[in-house]
Design a protein around this motif. Sequence first.
Motif, PDB file in Angstrom:
ATOM      1  N   VAL B  99       0.869  -1.167   0.000  1.00  9.52           N
ATOM      2  CA  VAL B  99       0.000   0.000   0.000  1.00  9.52           C
ATOM      3  C   VAL B  99       0.910   1.222   0.000  1.00  9.52           C
ATOM      4  O   VAL B  99       1.783   1.353   0.849  1.00  9.52           O
ATOM      5  CB  VAL B  99      -0.910   0.019   1.244  1.00  9.52           C
ATOM      6  N   LEU B 100       0.739   2.075  -1.009  1.00 12.41           N
ATOM      7  CA  LEU B 100       1.606   3.248  -1.124  1.00 12.41           C
ATOM      8  C   LEU B 100       0.867   4.459  -0.580  1.00 12.41           C
ATOM      9  O   LEU B 100      -0.122   4.899  -1.148  1.00 12.41           O
ATOM     10  CB  LEU B 100       1.997   3.495  -2.587  1.00 12.41           C
ATOM     11  N   GLU B 101       1.356   4.972   0.559  1.00 10.71           N
ATOM     12  CA  GLU B 101       0.665   6.087   1.181  1.00 10.71           C
ATOM     13  C   GLU B 101       1.532   7.327   1.118  1.00 10.71           C
ATOM     14  O   GLU B 101       2.746   7.257   0.975  1.00 10.71           O
ATOM     15  CB  GLU B 101       0.364   5.796   2.655  1.00 10.71           C
ATOM     16  N   SER B 126       6.999   2.433   1.852  1.00 11.62           N
ATOM     17  CA  SER B 126       6.575   1.558   0.751  1.00 11.62           C
ATOM     18  C   SER B 126       6.431   2.370  -0.541  1.00 11.62           C
ATOM     19  O   SER B 126       6.825   1.921  -1.623  1.00 11.62           O
ATOM     20  CB  SER B 126       5.275   0.840   1.093  1.00 11.62           C
ATOM     21  N   PHE B 127       5.896   3.563  -0.424  1.00  8.90           N
ATOM     22  CA  PHE B 127       5.777   4.422  -1.610  1.00  8.90           C
ATOM     23  C   PHE B 127       7.175   4.749  -2.146  1.00  8.90           C
ATOM     24  O   PHE B 127       7.455   4.626  -3.340  1.00  8.90           O
ATOM     25  CB  PHE B 127       5.035   5.718  -1.255  1.00  8.90           C
ATOM     26  N   ALA B 128       8.058   5.115  -1.228  1.00  5.57           N
ATOM     27  CA  ALA B 128       9.403   5.505  -1.645  1.00  5.57           C
ATOM     28  C   ALA B 128      10.106   4.376  -2.393  1.00  5.57           C
ATOM     29  O   ALA B 128      10.928   4.626  -3.286  1.00  5.57           O
ATOM     30  CB  ALA B 128      10.227   5.923  -0.439  1.00  5.57           C
ATOM     31  N   SER B 129       9.745   3.125  -2.041  1.00  6.79           N
ATOM     32  CA  SER B 129      10.428   2.025  -2.718  1.00  6.79           C
ATOM     33  C   SER B 129       9.991   1.912  -4.177  1.00  6.79           C
ATOM     34  O   SER B 129      10.610   1.209  -4.962  1.00  6.79           O
ATOM     35  CB  SER B 129      10.182   0.713  -1.971  1.00  6.79           C
ATOM     36  N   TYR B 130       8.899   2.596  -4.518  1.00  6.06           N
ATOM     37  CA  TYR B 130       8.459   2.578  -5.920  1.00  6.06           C
ATOM     38  C   TYR B 130       8.903   3.816  -6.688  1.00  6.06           C
ATOM     39  O   TYR B 130       8.766   3.883  -7.899  1.00  6.06           O
ATOM     40  CB  TYR B 130       6.935   2.455  -6.002  1.00  6.06           C
ATOM     41  N   ILE B 131       9.376   4.796  -5.985  1.00 10.50           N
ATOM     42  CA  ILE B 131       9.865   6.002  -6.669  1.00 10.50           C
ATOM     43  C   ILE B 131      11.333   5.804  -6.959  1.00 10.50           C
ATOM     44  O   ILE B 131      12.091   5.483  -6.054  1.00 10.50           O
ATOM     45  CB  ILE B 131       9.732   7.259  -5.775  1.00 10.50           C
ATOM     46  N   PRO B 132      11.735   6.006  -8.164  1.00 12.28           N
ATOM     47  CA  PRO B 132      13.177   5.908  -8.402  1.00 12.28           C
ATOM     48  C   PRO B 132      13.871   6.993  -7.591  1.00 12.28           C
ATOM     49  O   PRO B 132      13.281   8.030  -7.321  1.00 12.28           O
ATOM     50  CB  PRO B 132      13.317   6.155  -9.904  1.00 12.28           C
ATOM     51  N   PRO B 133      15.107   6.738  -7.172  1.00 16.07           N
ATOM     52  CA  PRO B 133      15.790   7.716  -6.322  1.00 16.07           C
ATOM     53  C   PRO B 133      15.781   9.092  -6.979  1.00 16.07           C
ATOM     54  O   PRO B 133      15.881   9.208  -8.194  1.00 16.07           O
ATOM     55  CB  PRO B 133      17.219   7.187  -6.241  1.00 16.07           C
ATOM     56  N   ALA B 225       9.898  14.495   1.256  1.00 20.54           N
ATOM     57  CA  ALA B 225      10.802  13.657   2.043  1.00 20.54           C
ATOM     58  C   ALA B 225      10.229  12.260   2.169  1.00 20.54           C
ATOM     59  O   ALA B 225       9.043  12.039   1.906  1.00 20.54           O
ATOM     60  CB  ALA B 225      11.000  14.259   3.432  1.00 20.54           C
ATOM     61  N   VAL B 226      11.085  11.341   2.550  1.00 15.08           N
ATOM     62  CA  VAL B 226      10.634   9.979   2.779  1.00 15.08           C
ATOM     63  C   VAL B 226      10.478   9.786   4.292  1.00 15.08           C
ATOM     64  O   VAL B 226      11.333  10.213   5.079  1.00 15.08           O
ATOM     65  CB  VAL B 226      11.658   8.981   2.209  1.00 15.08           C
ATOM     66  N   TYR B 227       9.370   9.174   4.671  1.00 14.82           N
ATOM     67  CA  TYR B 227       9.048   8.962   6.090  1.00 14.82           C
ATOM     68  C   TYR B 227      10.148   8.170   6.792  1.00 14.82           C
ATOM     69  O   TYR B 227      10.657   7.183   6.273  1.00 14.82           O
ATOM     70  CB  TYR B 227       7.715   8.235   6.189  1.00 14.82           C
ATOM     71  N   ASP B 228      10.500   8.677   7.983  1.00 13.11           N
ATOM     72  CA  ASP B 228      11.504   7.994   8.794  1.00 13.11           C
ATOM     73  C   ASP B 228      10.995   8.055  10.232  1.00 13.11           C
ATOM     74  O   ASP B 228      10.836   9.148  10.792  1.00 13.11           O
ATOM     75  CB  ASP B 228      12.835   8.744   8.634  1.00 13.11           C
ATOM     76  N   PRO B 229      10.717   6.887  10.850  1.00 11.36           N
ATOM     77  CA  PRO B 229      10.117   6.904  12.194  1.00 11.36           C
ATOM     78  C   PRO B 229      10.995   7.628  13.204  1.00 11.36           C
ATOM     79  O   PRO B 229      10.497   8.160  14.204  1.00 11.36           O
ATOM     80  CB  PRO B 229       9.953   5.423  12.543  1.00 11.36           C
ATOM     81  N   ALA B 230      12.311   7.696  12.937  1.00 15.10           N
ATOM     82  CA  ALA B 230      13.199   8.376  13.871  1.00 15.10           C
ATOM     83  C   ALA B 230      12.826   9.850  14.026  1.00 15.10           C
ATOM     84  O   ALA B 230      13.095  10.452  15.057  1.00 15.10           O
ATOM     85  CB  ALA B 230      14.647   8.254  13.398  1.00 15.10           C
ATOM     86  N   PHE B 231      12.201  10.400  13.016  1.00 15.19           N
ATOM     87  CA  PHE B 231      11.845  11.825  13.068  1.00 15.19           C
ATOM     88  C   PHE B 231      10.371  12.071  13.365  1.00 15.19           C
ATOM     89  O   PHE B 231      10.016  13.075  13.958  1.00 15.19           O
ATOM     90  CB  PHE B 231      12.198  12.505  11.739  1.00 15.19           C
ATOM     91  N   PHE B 232       9.525  11.164  12.885  1.00 15.66           N
ATOM     92  CA  PHE B 232       8.094  11.431  12.985  1.00 15.66           C
ATOM     93  C   PHE B 232       7.398  10.583  14.030  1.00 15.66           C
ATOM     94  O   PHE B 232       6.253  10.829  14.352  1.00 15.66           O
ATOM     95  CB  PHE B 232       7.411  11.192  11.636  1.00 15.66           C
ATOM     96  N   GLY B 233       8.099   9.527  14.544  1.00 14.81           N
ATOM     97  CA  GLY B 233       7.417   8.567  15.377  1.00 14.81           C
ATOM     98  C   GLY B 233       6.478   7.735  14.523  1.00 14.81           C
ATOM     99  O   GLY B 233       6.548   7.782  13.291  1.00 14.81           O
TER     100      GLY B 233
END
Lengths: 225, 411
Positions: B99-101, B126-133, B225-233
């Motif tokens: 699921v790409l959110e 998961s979304f980021a894994s579908y976006i090319p870098p 940006a790509v979600y990172d739990p370290a920053f957003f929880g």
Amino acid sequence: MITLKDVSKNYNVGKQTEVRALRDANLEVADGDFISVTGPSGSGKSTLLHILAGLDAPTSGTYFFKDIDVTKASDKVKCGLRNRQIGIILQDFGLLGDDTALENVCLPLTIGGMRRKQALERGKSVLEQVGIAELAEKRVNQLSGGQRQRVAVARALVQNASLLLADEPTGALDSRNTSSLMDLFEALNASGMTIIIVTHNIAAAQRTPISYSIIDGVLRQERRT
Amino acid sequence: MNTLRILKKLCSRFYWKDLFLFVTLALMVIFTNIITQPVQTFLNARRQIRDVIPLDYESTLHFDPSYSLLFSSMGFTEERSYHPEVHEAIRNCDGVRAVLEMYSGGASCQEGGGTFNFQMYLYSQSFASYIPPWPEAGRNAEGTEGRLPVMVSPAAADMLPVGTAFDLEMVLTSYEDVKELSVPCVAAGILSPERALPRAGVDNKSLGAIGLAPEYWQDAPLVAAVYDPAFFGEIPWDYPAIIVPEKDADRDALRARLGEALGTWGEVRDLAQIERNVLASTLSESLPEQLKFLLLALIAIFGYGAYLFLAIRQRERQFAVFYIAGMTKKRMFTLNMLFNVVLYLLAAAVGWVLTPWVAKSFVHVESYTGAGLLGTLCTGGLFLVTLLMSLTASFIQNRNAAAITLYHKGD
Ligand SMILES: Nc1ncnc2c1ncn2[C@@H]1O[C@H](COP(=O)(O)OP(=O)(O)O)[C@@H](O)[C@H]1O
Ligand SMILES: [Mg+2]
């Protein structure tokens, strides 16, 4: 050079208005012949000439030019014949009025693929040969009937054709011009060219060694000297 | 080579009729370009978006929350605004691979002595894994460890040049409670203004449900940006979302299962369907305007064809003379073809240059550009068909007419 065997030409085939313009014409022409065909208006003279030029196809019969069966030849072959071997002078000259005399004369060379410079040189020398070198850059529209006739002759000669076909070449000329044109034809014939002229001018016809008549599409030899 | 020379001769002499042919062709090119413009714009956007998100567009699905859900999530009702059961239902459905959110919303930072507001695009992993870098990502500039690398749009880069460290302030509204966040960030690169921006959104009219073509975000100040739990929880993802099925899952069966599981929560559509809807609405919206131009284009091309036919008939004498001098009919036909193709290429060049101006002045659409591939194919095809038709017709007519007028002239 030419063998026509039982050649007929009907116009408007199958219609009420069907015309039998040529009926079982037979004609043998040898290299170097100078032939005139005389006949009244509508007798089929032009029709005969167009068949000889490959512009029109006969309804029946066979036509050989040298060893080419023209009745069966493709458009390309017939165009090649007209471009290199058969010079044609049409009744209304068949020139492009907006072009210069020289451009008109060079047309067969251009179509045949000759280089521009070479073609212009050749065109000029032929215009000189027919006695109108000074008119080379004049537009055909500005020329008199006699001058146009000479341009048409020059164009027919430009490829060194072996056969010259002329439809009423003297039709638009006065007697002085007629006689000088016939002089030109005689000179060409003397240099080896085969010539067939179609005319209703008796005086002109009398100057050719061989003469035919055509009446209502029937072609008959009249004289051979 | 000589064909070219004769062609040059034909071209070098100026005739009014050639000018007329030229003008009708140029008008035809302009009008056809304008007619095809909406579809061309759609196709461009579609291609750009597909280039950026390499999904299988045949099988991918899109979940759109229903309006009642949407309103409640905005806090308009007493209901809970976050609905974890929706995601659970999607995730637990048989045949769902990913699921790409994404989250998009306003954010700000204190820069240059004031508050700088921008749009924040946050992609789930998961979304980021579908976006090319990101092609421009020079992700971690020196001295910026411990900060979230973000990409900034050109419009935001004035305020946040690459390398800037800043604190991004945002409010997540889809929480049970509104949650304020302050995320330490660093501007790691600039988003290419030529590329589409991936998205999962609610949008029935543009392709925004899947992504944003450059013209829609080019001028917007935004950071991605790509979600990172370290920053957003742990954050609950907002809707809508893109659903990627298992490789060999039956799309229609999956869609039926999802529809059943999600019930009134919202709608599941496939991407092709979204694209079709967008195209249909684009077309119906522009139809009245386009019909006018369709009519004009038809008049222009008809004028060209009819005039070409007449022009060749008028030149029958010239063709008869060429024919006597030994030019084959085929070559005359080719010559005319070439001449008209040259005329068309010139007219097309002029038409392409003038199309944007005509579009701006008469259609009042600024974004209309010159011809795209579609316009070029349409005008080229229209031109070739017309050319061949009128050439063939005029040559058939000409053959008889030329013979009669020239060879059989006089007695
Ligand atoms: N294209 C044509 N269609 C119908 N009839 C024609 C055509 N060309 C010539 N004819 C008819 O054929 C006959 C011979 O014509 P033509 O060869 O031109 O005669 P001439 O040149 O001897 O005056 C005439 O009756 C003429 O009306
Ligand atoms: Mg005649």
